[in-house]
Design a protein around this motif. Structure first.
Motif, PDB file in Angstrom:
ATOM      1  N   SER A  78       0.817  -1.215   0.000  1.00 25.27           N
ATOM      2  CA  SER A  78       0.000   0.000   0.000  1.00 25.27           C
ATOM      3  C   SER A  78       0.853   1.268   0.000  1.00 25.27           C
ATOM      4  O   SER A  78       0.329   2.366  -0.066  1.00 25.27           O
ATOM      5  N   GLY A  79       2.166   1.109   0.094  1.00 24.04           N
ATOM      6  CA  GLY A  79       3.070   2.254  -0.045  1.00 24.04           C
ATOM      7  C   GLY A  79       3.566   2.815   1.275  1.00 24.04           C
ATOM      8  O   GLY A  79       3.378   2.234   2.342  1.00 24.04           O
ATOM      9  N   GLU A  80       4.209   3.964   1.155  1.00 26.36           N
ATOM     10  CA  GLU A  80       4.803   4.637   2.309  1.00 26.36           C
ATOM     11  C   GLU A  80       3.745   4.908   3.373  1.00 26.36           C
ATOM     12  O   GLU A  80       2.599   5.220   3.054  1.00 26.36           O
ATOM     13  N   GLY A  81       4.128   4.758   4.624  1.00 25.18           N
ATOM     14  CA  GLY A  81       3.201   4.967   5.723  1.00 25.18           C
ATOM     15  C   GLY A  81       2.455   3.709   6.129  1.00 25.18           C
ATOM     16  O   GLY A  81       1.497   3.759   6.889  1.00 25.18           O
ATOM     17  N   TRP A  82       2.927   2.566   5.640  1.00 20.64           N
ATOM     18  CA  TRP A  82       2.206   1.318   5.905  1.00 20.64           C
ATOM     19  C   TRP A  82       2.179   0.975   7.383  1.00 20.64           C
ATOM     20  O   TRP A  82       1.197   0.435   7.880  1.00 20.64           O
ATOM     21  N   GLN A  83       3.229   1.309   8.129  1.00 23.19           N
ATOM     22  CA  GLN A  83       3.239   1.006   9.562  1.00 23.19           C
ATOM     23  C   GLN A  83       2.182   1.829  10.298  1.00 23.19           C
ATOM     24  O   GLN A  83       1.543   1.349  11.228  1.00 23.19           O
TER      25      GLN A  83
END
Length: 70
Positions: free
Chosen positions: A48-53
């Motif tokens: 889903s890309g950057e910021g997944w955490q």
């Protein structure tokens, strides 16, 4: 080392913008931990890309609204 130039002279503008953008947090809002998750879960969130955490954190918060962790 005498031939070294300041970063501001050699870095592209896109990287110079990112330097010094964020300082240390005054009061940390999150805690660093180690957690083991299934490969499928991690892959789906990473895709889903950057910021997944952050999205994993949001999904767990949402789950806690209706469930007890015990």
């Amino acid at each position: 080392m005498t031939k070294f130039k300041p970063a501001a002279e050699v870095l592209p503008a896109s990287l110079r913008k990112k330097l010094g953008v964020r300082g240390p947090q005054k009061t940390p809002t999150k805690e660093r931990i180690t957690i083991r998750l299934s490969r499928e879960v991690v892959e789906r969130f990473r895709e889903s890309g950057e910021g997944w955490q952050t999205r994993v954190d949001a999904a767990l918060r949402e789950w806690l609204k209706n469930h007890s962790p015990a």
